[in-house]
Design a protein around this motif. Sequence first.
Motif, PDB file in Angstrom:
ATOM      1  N   MET B  99      -7.261  -1.044   3.490  1.00 46.00           N
ATOM      2  CA  MET B  99      -6.137  -0.886   2.437  1.00 46.00           C
ATOM      3  C   MET B  99      -4.697  -1.132   2.997  1.00 46.00           C
ATOM      4  N   ARG B 100      -4.102  -1.809   2.128  1.00 44.49           N
ATOM      5  CA  ARG B 100      -2.527  -1.660   2.289  1.00 44.49           C
ATOM      6  C   ARG B 100      -2.088  -1.075   0.775  1.00 44.49           C
ATOM      7  N   GLY B 101      -0.938  -0.901   1.021  1.00 41.44           N
ATOM      8  CA  GLY B 101      -0.215  -0.180  -0.375  1.00 41.44           C
ATOM      9  C   GLY B 101      -0.640   1.258  -0.435  1.00 41.44           C
ATOM     10  N   GLN B 102      -0.637   1.777   0.570  1.00 42.63           N
ATOM     11  CA  GLN B 102      -0.849   3.396   0.467  1.00 42.63           C
ATOM     12  C   GLN B 102       0.054   4.118   1.341  1.00 42.63           C
ATOM     13  N   TRP B 103      -0.598   4.371   2.456  1.00 39.98           N
ATOM     14  CA  TRP B 103       0.206   5.214   3.542  1.00 39.98           C
ATOM     15  C   TRP B 103       1.421   4.735   4.478  1.00 39.98           C
ATOM     16  N   GLY B 104       2.765   5.108   3.914  1.00 47.91           N
ATOM     17  CA  GLY B 104       3.754   4.391   4.498  1.00 47.91           C
ATOM     18  C   GLY B 104       3.950   2.725   4.220  1.00 47.91           C
ATOM     19  N   GLU B 105       3.654   2.282   3.210  1.00 46.54           N
ATOM     20  CA  GLU B 105       3.586   1.143   2.897  1.00 46.54           C
ATOM     21  C   GLU B 105       4.989   0.315   2.815  1.00 46.54           C
ATOM     22  N   PHE B 106       5.673  -0.557   3.499  1.00 51.03           N
ATOM     23  CA  PHE B 106       6.916  -1.222   3.452  1.00 51.03           C
ATOM     24  C   PHE B 106       7.046  -2.301   2.165  1.00 51.03           C
ATOM     25  N   ASN B 107       5.911  -3.086   2.029  1.00 52.05           N
ATOM     26  CA  ASN B 107       6.265  -4.054   1.222  1.00 52.05           C
ATOM     27  C   ASN B 107       5.683  -3.808  -0.419  1.00 52.05           C
ATOM     28  N   PRO B 108       6.525  -3.640  -1.220  1.00 54.40           N
ATOM     29  CA  PRO B 108       6.248  -3.282  -2.497  1.00 54.40           C
ATOM     30  C   PRO B 108       5.351  -4.123  -3.356  1.00 54.40           C
ATOM     31  N   TRP B 109       5.335  -5.523  -2.756  1.00 56.37           N
ATOM     32  CA  TRP B 109       4.280  -6.316  -3.482  1.00 56.37           C
ATOM     33  C   TRP B 109       2.906  -5.905  -3.219  1.00 56.37           C
ATOM     34  N   GLN B 110       2.672  -5.130  -2.232  1.00 49.27           N
ATOM     35  CA  GLN B 110       1.376  -4.808  -1.949  1.00 49.27           C
ATOM     36  C   GLN B 110       0.847  -3.685  -3.012  1.00 49.27           C
ATOM     37  N   MET B 111       1.777  -3.014  -3.541  1.00 43.45           N
ATOM     38  CA  MET B 111       1.376  -1.917  -4.221  1.00 43.45           C
ATOM     39  C   MET B 111       0.220  -2.220  -5.508  1.00 43.45           C
ATOM     40  N   PRO B 112       0.811  -2.995  -6.457  1.00 45.60           N
ATOM     41  CA  PRO B 112      -0.143  -2.950  -7.500  1.00 45.60           C
ATOM     42  C   PRO B 112      -1.527  -3.184  -7.204  1.00 45.60           C
ATOM     43  N   MET B 113      -1.794  -4.151  -6.611  1.00 41.69           N
ATOM     44  CA  MET B 113      -3.318  -4.384  -6.327  1.00 41.69           C
ATOM     45  C   MET B 113      -3.987  -3.509  -5.584  1.00 41.69           C
ATOM     46  N   ALA B 114      -3.380  -2.938  -4.738  1.00 42.84           N
ATOM     47  CA  ALA B 114      -3.774  -1.715  -3.525  1.00 42.84           C
ATOM     48  C   ALA B 114      -4.043  -0.546  -4.490  1.00 42.84           C
ATOM     49  N   GLN B 115      -3.078  -0.040  -5.465  1.00 42.20           N
ATOM     50  CA  GLN B 115      -3.557   1.051  -6.080  1.00 42.20           C
ATOM     51  C   GLN B 115      -4.735   0.845  -7.246  1.00 42.20           C
ATOM     52  N   ALA B 116      -4.792  -0.444  -7.641  1.00 42.35           N
ATOM     53  CA  ALA B 116      -5.816  -0.692  -8.702  1.00 42.35           C
ATOM     54  C   ALA B 116      -7.145  -1.035  -7.727  1.00 42.35           C
ATOM     55  N   THR B 117      -7.280  -1.055  -6.760  1.00 43.28           N
ATOM     56  CA  THR B 117      -8.413  -1.473  -5.803  1.00 43.28           C
ATOM     57  C   THR B 117      -9.859  -0.816  -6.322  1.00 43.28           C
ATOM     58  N   GLN B 161      -5.087   3.095   4.366  1.00 46.64           N
ATOM     59  CA  GLN B 161      -4.243   2.524   5.398  1.00 46.64           C
ATOM     60  C   GLN B 161      -3.847   3.641   6.306  1.00 46.64           C
ATOM     61  N   ARG B 162      -4.240   4.783   6.294  1.00 49.07           N
ATOM     62  CA  ARG B 162      -3.719   5.807   7.064  1.00 49.07           C
ATOM     63  C   ARG B 162      -4.485   5.587   8.409  1.00 49.07           C
ATOM     64  N   VAL B 163      -5.759   4.968   8.368  1.00 47.78           N
ATOM     65  CA  VAL B 163      -6.715   4.703   9.531  1.00 47.78           C
ATOM     66  C   VAL B 163      -6.206   3.592  10.302  1.00 47.78           C
ATOM     67  N   VAL B 164      -5.864   2.388   9.424  1.00 44.75           N
ATOM     68  CA  VAL B 164      -5.675   1.228  10.208  1.00 44.75           C
ATOM     69  C   VAL B 164      -4.017   0.896  10.333  1.00 44.75           C
ATOM     70  N   GLY B 165      -3.352   1.689   9.756  1.00 48.47           N
ATOM     71  CA  GLY B 165      -2.047   1.859  10.136  1.00 48.47           C
ATOM     72  C   GLY B 165      -1.291   0.904   9.004  1.00 48.47           C
ATOM     73  N   ALA B 166       0.209   1.418   8.695  1.00 43.23           N
ATOM     74  CA  ALA B 166       0.788   0.306   8.022  1.00 43.23           C
ATOM     75  C   ALA B 166       1.511  -0.812   8.808  1.00 43.23           C
ATOM     76  N   LYS B 167       1.768  -1.771   8.185  1.00 44.96           N
ATOM     77  CA  LYS B 167       1.836  -2.965   8.826  1.00 44.96           C
ATOM     78  C   LYS B 167       3.606  -3.012   9.233  1.00 44.96           C
ATOM     79  N   GLU B 168       4.029  -3.120  10.339  1.00 43.73           N
ATOM     80  CA  GLU B 168       5.478  -2.946  10.878  1.00 43.73           C
ATOM     81  C   GLU B 168       6.136  -4.050  10.445  1.00 43.73           C
ATOM     82  N   PHE B 169       7.193  -4.285   9.814  1.00 39.93           N
ATOM     83  CA  PHE B 169       8.279  -5.488   9.470  1.00 39.93           C
ATOM     84  C   PHE B 169       9.206  -5.368  10.935  1.00 39.93           C
ATOM     85  N   LYS B 170       8.987  -5.781  11.909  1.00 42.14           N
ATOM     86  CA  LYS B 170      10.206  -5.922  12.953  1.00 42.14           C
ATOM     87  C   LYS B 170       9.695  -6.877  13.976  1.00 42.14           C
TER      88      LYS B 170
END
Lengths: 196, 170
Positions: B99-117, B161-170
Amino acid sequence: MNTANKKPVIDRRKAAAAILAKRGNALVVTGLGAPTWDTAAAGDSALNFYTWGGMGCAAMVGLGMALAQPKRRVIVITGDGEMLMALGALATIAAQQPRNLSIVVMDNEHYGETGMQVTHTALGVDMAGMAKAAGFRATATVHSMAELKSWIPKIYSAGPVFVDLKVTTDHAPLVLPPRDGTLLKLRFRQALLGEA
Amino acid sequence: MPANWSEEVHRIMQEQNVGQVAYVPDTGLKHVIELVVADKKMRAVPLTTEEEGVALATGAWLAGQRSVLLLQSSGVGNCINMLGMAIECRIPLLMLVTMRGQWGEFNPWQMPMAQATASVLTAMGVIVQPVERADDVAETFAAAGRLAFNTNRVVAVQVAQRVVGAKEFK
């Protein structure tokens, strides 16, 4: 871009019959619509998996079969619209280099099931060229039955093979094979594996 | 991401006799993919888009092999129409969705599909089994595989995403 498009002359039913006459124990996947009817018209077989939906699936279904049964020839017979929906599959297949997979596109340059709108191949797109660039071992655009007859042995030679057959838009009578997905799956597995 | 989770997923695929493993990469799947690519007994099939993997699984099963599809949640949407074929034909397919778009997500573009998965998979008739903790991945994945391959169903293990970790943008 192929800017010198000739008007297609190949009869799709004769082409399908000529290719399938040499199939032996090959596994066959058909793309939805006319390629399914063409293959059924050439003679039903439990080793034909006819798709009636999932547009864009045919080439990848063929790859799954080819990897699972590397000693069997797998032939995908599909249409130009169906193949255009899955151009990425050409890259995925080329990356795997299955020696036993051949894709035959019945290219009438139109969406025949939805009102004969032209496809991209009527507008100059060269799918055999795309397959070649992806890394298919043997590719051709075939314009006549005489040319096809000389190409049939290559369809059964080392792949991946991609042949774009320029077929007419002439109406061919509907020949409808079974359409229940589970029936098609079960009879295919029974014939190939001896188990459902 | 703890390495043992990925190693257990790979071991379960070996135990359950999976022959073809198709994937579109995700950071959370990096180690599983490396293990599959290194394993000569299963065929790794990188895809250009996730729906190819559903079609691949259909052909593989028709010709006698089990398959797994590895993908991130944003790729689930790409599969929807193709899943219709697997459902209609009762093709067994085990999907591992990180999963993306859950736990601590940074990228708002990940949210719609993630929440509908989960909703769209369920709407297509796919059985969805969520995992919220790393310790539960292996057990859930093994049970999902048995369910898929014994009952001819499409089953998706949805790793939070809590298991795999949120992607860090740095």
